[in-house]
Write a protein that holds these residues in place. Structure first.
Motif, PDB file in Angstrom:
ATOM      1  N   SER A   1       2.839 -58.960  62.377  1.00  0.00           N
ATOM      2  CA  SER A   1       3.306 -57.793  63.113  1.00  0.00           C
ATOM      3  C   SER A   1       2.508 -56.564  62.697  1.00  0.00           C
ATOM      4  O   SER A   1       2.508 -55.548  63.389  1.00  0.00           O
ATOM      5  N   GLY A   2       1.823 -56.670  61.547  1.00  0.00           N
ATOM      6  CA  GLY A   2       1.129 -55.524  60.992  1.00  0.00           C
ATOM      7  C   GLY A   2       2.039 -54.627  60.171  1.00  0.00           C
ATOM      8  O   GLY A   2       1.644 -53.537  59.766  1.00  0.00           O
ATOM      9  N   TRP A   3       3.242 -55.101  59.899  1.00  0.00           N
ATOM     10  CA  TRP A   3       4.243 -54.282  59.215  1.00  0.00           C
ATOM     11  C   TRP A   3       3.715 -53.710  57.893  1.00  0.00           C
ATOM     12  O   TRP A   3       3.931 -52.542  57.579  1.00  0.00           O
ATOM     13  N   HIS A   4       3.022 -54.543  57.117  1.00  0.00           N
ATOM     14  CA  HIS A   4       2.531 -54.116  55.808  1.00  0.00           C
ATOM     15  C   HIS A   4       1.120 -53.532  55.859  1.00  0.00           C
ATOM     16  O   HIS A   4       0.543 -53.220  54.817  1.00  0.00           O
ATOM     17  N   GLY A   5       0.578 -53.394  57.062  1.00  0.00           N
ATOM     18  CA  GLY A   5      -0.741 -52.800  57.208  1.00  0.00           C
ATOM     19  C   GLY A   5      -1.874 -53.800  57.272  1.00  0.00           C
ATOM     20  O   GLY A   5      -1.723 -54.973  56.953  1.00  0.00           O
ATOM     21  N   MET A   6      -3.040 -53.301  57.680  1.00  0.00           N
ATOM     22  CA  MET A   6      -4.215 -54.152  57.828  1.00  0.00           C
ATOM     23  C   MET A   6      -4.720 -54.665  56.488  1.00  0.00           C
ATOM     24  O   MET A   6      -5.255 -55.775  56.400  1.00  0.00           O
ATOM     25  N   GLU A   7      -4.536 -53.881  55.429  1.00  0.00           N
ATOM     26  CA  GLU A   7      -5.027 -54.299  54.111  1.00  0.00           C
ATOM     27  C   GLU A   7      -4.343 -55.585  53.649  1.00  0.00           C
ATOM     28  O   GLU A   7      -4.997 -56.475  53.095  1.00  0.00           O
ATOM     29  N   HIS A   8      -3.041 -55.664  53.888  1.00  0.00           N
ATOM     30  CA  HIS A   8      -2.261 -56.848  53.509  1.00  0.00           C
ATOM     31  C   HIS A   8      -2.791 -58.090  54.223  1.00  0.00           C
ATOM     32  O   HIS A   8      -2.883 -59.175  53.624  1.00  0.00           O
ATOM     33  N   LEU A   9      -3.174 -57.929  55.478  1.00  0.00           N
ATOM     34  CA  LEU A   9      -3.669 -59.053  56.272  1.00  0.00           C
ATOM     35  C   LEU A   9      -5.108 -59.400  55.929  1.00  0.00           C
ATOM     36  O   LEU A   9      -5.476 -60.580  55.845  1.00  0.00           O
ATOM     37  N   SER A  10      -5.928 -58.399  55.716  1.00  0.00           N
ATOM     38  CA  SER A  10      -7.340 -58.686  55.435  1.00  0.00           C
ATOM     39  C   SER A  10      -7.514 -59.340  54.060  1.00  0.00           C
ATOM     40  O   SER A  10      -8.439 -60.135  53.856  1.00  0.00           O
ATOM     41  N   LEU A  11      -6.618 -59.046  53.135  1.00  0.00           N
ATOM     42  CA  LEU A  11      -6.677 -59.719  51.841  1.00  0.00           C
ATOM     43  C   LEU A  11      -6.383 -61.208  52.003  1.00  0.00           C
ATOM     44  O   LEU A  11      -7.018 -62.059  51.356  1.00  0.00           O
ATOM     45  N   GLN A  12      -5.443 -61.527  52.902  1.00  0.00           N
ATOM     46  CA  GLN A  12      -5.177 -62.936  53.190  1.00  0.00           C
ATOM     47  C   GLN A  12      -6.398 -63.604  53.809  1.00  0.00           C
ATOM     48  O   GLN A  12      -6.725 -64.760  53.502  1.00  0.00           O
ATOM     49  N   LEU A  13      -7.081 -62.874  54.694  1.00  0.00           N
ATOM     50  CA  LEU A  13      -8.294 -63.405  55.305  1.00  0.00           C
ATOM     51  C   LEU A  13      -9.344 -63.690  54.230  1.00  0.00           C
ATOM     52  O   LEU A  13     -10.010 -64.731  54.257  1.00  0.00           O
ATOM     53  N   LYS A  14      -9.487 -62.786  53.287  1.00  0.00           N
ATOM     54  CA  LYS A  14     -10.442 -62.988  52.193  1.00  0.00           C
ATOM     55  C   LYS A  14     -10.135 -64.283  51.443  1.00  0.00           C
ATOM     56  O   LYS A  14     -11.043 -65.079  51.153  1.00  0.00           O
ATOM     57  N   HIS A  15      -8.865 -64.511  51.140  1.00  0.00           N
ATOM     58  CA  HIS A  15      -8.484 -65.734  50.426  1.00  0.00           C
ATOM     59  C   HIS A  15      -8.830 -66.976  51.249  1.00  0.00           C
ATOM     60  O   HIS A  15      -9.259 -67.997  50.685  1.00  0.00           O
ATOM     61  N   GLN A  16      -8.651 -66.890  52.567  1.00  0.00           N
ATOM     62  CA  GLN A  16      -8.963 -68.029  53.434  1.00  0.00           C
ATOM     63  C   GLN A  16     -10.469 -68.291  53.476  1.00  0.00           C
ATOM     64  O   GLN A  16     -10.901 -69.451  53.437  1.00  0.00           O
ATOM     65  N   VAL A  17     -11.260 -67.233  53.568  1.00  0.00           N
ATOM     66  CA  VAL A  17     -12.716 -67.417  53.552  1.00  0.00           C
ATOM     67  C   VAL A  17     -13.134 -68.062  52.231  1.00  0.00           C
ATOM     68  O   VAL A  17     -13.928 -69.014  52.202  1.00  0.00           O
ATOM     69  N   ASP A  18     -12.607 -67.563  51.134  1.00  0.00           N
ATOM     70  CA  ASP A  18     -12.963 -68.116  49.820  1.00  0.00           C
ATOM     71  C   ASP A  18     -12.583 -69.596  49.715  1.00  0.00           C
ATOM     72  O   ASP A  18     -13.274 -70.371  49.043  1.00  0.00           O
ATOM     73  N   ALA A  19     -11.482 -69.977  50.393  1.00  0.00           N
ATOM     74  CA  ALA A  19     -11.020 -71.363  50.317  1.00  0.00           C
ATOM     75  C   ALA A  19     -11.797 -72.293  51.242  1.00  0.00           C
ATOM     76  O   ALA A  19     -11.993 -73.471  50.931  1.00  0.00           O
ATOM     77  N   LEU A  20     -12.249 -71.786  52.372  1.00  0.00           N
ATOM     78  CA  LEU A  20     -12.833 -72.639  53.414  1.00  0.00           C
ATOM     79  C   LEU A  20     -14.361 -72.638  53.458  1.00  0.00           C
ATOM     80  O   LEU A  20     -14.959 -73.530  54.058  1.00  0.00           O
ATOM     81  N   VAL A  21     -14.976 -71.638  52.839  1.00  0.00           N
ATOM     82  CA  VAL A  21     -16.437 -71.496  52.938  1.00  0.00           C
ATOM     83  C   VAL A  21     -17.035 -71.581  51.542  1.00  0.00           C
ATOM     84  O   VAL A  21     -16.595 -70.877  50.619  1.00  0.00           O
ATOM     85  N   ALA A  22     -18.023 -72.440  51.375  1.00  0.00           N
ATOM     86  CA  ALA A  22     -18.688 -72.579  50.077  1.00  0.00           C
ATOM     87  C   ALA A  22     -19.300 -71.249  49.646  1.00  0.00           C
ATOM     88  O   ALA A  22     -19.731 -70.452  50.476  1.00  0.00           O
ATOM     89  N   LYS A  23     -19.335 -71.017  48.361  1.00  0.00           N
ATOM     90  CA  LYS A  23     -19.795 -69.721  47.842  1.00  0.00           C
ATOM     91  C   LYS A  23     -21.228 -69.401  48.230  1.00  0.00           C
ATOM     92  O   LYS A  23     -21.606 -68.235  48.338  1.00  0.00           O
ATOM     93  N   HIS A  24     -22.047 -70.435  48.441  1.00  0.00           N
ATOM     94  CA  HIS A  24     -23.451 -70.215  48.773  1.00  0.00           C
ATOM     95  C   HIS A  24     -23.685 -70.174  50.291  1.00  0.00           C
ATOM     96  O   HIS A  24     -24.830 -70.148  50.735  1.00  0.00           O
ATOM     97  N   GLU A  25     -22.593 -70.150  51.077  1.00  0.00           N
ATOM     98  CA  GLU A  25     -22.713 -70.165  52.536  1.00  0.00           C
ATOM     99  C   GLU A  25     -21.976 -68.992  53.174  1.00  0.00           C
ATOM    100  O   GLU A  25     -21.123 -68.352  52.547  1.00  0.00           O
ATOM    101  N   THR A  26     -22.318 -68.747  54.431  1.00  0.00           N
ATOM    102  CA  THR A  26     -21.632 -67.728  55.227  1.00  0.00           C
ATOM    103  C   THR A  26     -20.934 -68.404  56.401  1.00  0.00           C
ATOM    104  O   THR A  26     -21.180 -69.568  56.711  1.00  0.00           O
ATOM    105  N   CYS A  27     -20.056 -67.659  57.067  1.00  0.00           N
ATOM    106  CA  CYS A  27     -19.306 -68.193  58.206  1.00  0.00           C
ATOM    107  C   CYS A  27     -19.349 -67.204  59.371  1.00  0.00           C
ATOM    108  O   CYS A  27     -19.908 -66.111  59.258  1.00  0.00           O
ATOM    109  N   ALA A  28     -18.755 -67.601  60.471  1.00  0.00           N
ATOM    110  CA  ALA A  28     -18.574 -66.723  61.625  1.00  0.00           C
ATOM    111  C   ALA A  28     -17.094 -66.367  61.732  1.00  0.00           C
ATOM    112  O   ALA A  28     -16.232 -67.187  61.412  1.00  0.00           O
TER     113      ALA A  28
END
Length: 198
Positions: A44-71
């Motif tokens: 809903s965005g209740w806690h703001g964009m920062e709360h959501l983008s931090l979750q996105l960061k965790h997902q990228v770290d979990a799904l993408v190898a450290k030596h690779e990039t994603c779209a």
């Protein structure tokens, strides 16, 4: 320089549990991508964009190898969440392609009716969006693409969906919520990611 992976992360919009991205996810899988729908809580965005983008960061770290990039493909508010991750949380180092679909890069009139943090951040002229837009040029290394429709009555004004840098596509889709379902939009996203891979 990091290698490009075939991982594509799809970030849905406000109040969206991901059904809007299923057709796009399947199309990307058919094109050989490892496409993942990223469910952010609470979107809903209740806690703001920062709360959501931090979750996105965790997902990228979990799904993408450290030596690779994603779209990353963000629909509506999802595109703004992605921008905060890219521009503030260091995501620019992990992403080679960024596509936004009907995202309120310069805010939307309707966000003024959301009486909580995320709503305030998505309003026209908000400090949050002004800060992102003051540094928008840093997105150039992601070859950004913005996709929009002039018939959008959710993102008002509809031109707010166009980033001031990169490429953009306009499609005559009649409603905001139809954008990620539209076959031409899906084809444009798929084509952009395929070209970025080559």
């Amino acid at each position: 320089m990091k290698a490009q992976s075939d991982v594509a992360l799809l970030i849905p919009g406000i109040f969206d549990r991901g059904h809007s991205m299923l057709l796009m996810q399947q199309a990307l899988k058919d094109a050989g991508f490892s496409a993942h729908y990223i469910h952010l809580r609470y979107n809903s965005g209740w806690h703001g964009m920062e709360h959501l983008s931090l979750q996105l960061k965790h997902q990228v770290d979990a799904l993408v190898a450290k030596h690779e990039t994603c779209a990353i493909v963000g629909f509506s508010m999802g595109g703004i969440v992605a921008r905060h991750y890219l521009q503030v949380l260091g995501g620019i180092e992990r992403v080679h392609k960024f596509i936004s679909i009907s995202s309120p890069h310069f805010g939307s009139l309707w966000a003024g009716f959301l009486p909580y943090k995320g709503g305030r951040q998505l309003r026209i002229g908000s400090d949050f969006l002004n800060a992102l837009n003051s540094d928008v040029q840093c997105l150039s290394c992601t070859a950004p693409v913005s996709i929009w429709t002039r018939y959008d009555i959710t993102i008002v004004p509809h031109t707010s969906s166009r980033l001031p840098i990169g490429e953009y596509y306009e499609f005559p889709v009649k409603l905001h919520r139809w954008m990620p379902f539209d076959r031409e939009v899906i084809a444009a996203v798929t084509g952009e990611l395929v070209r970025a891979r080559n």
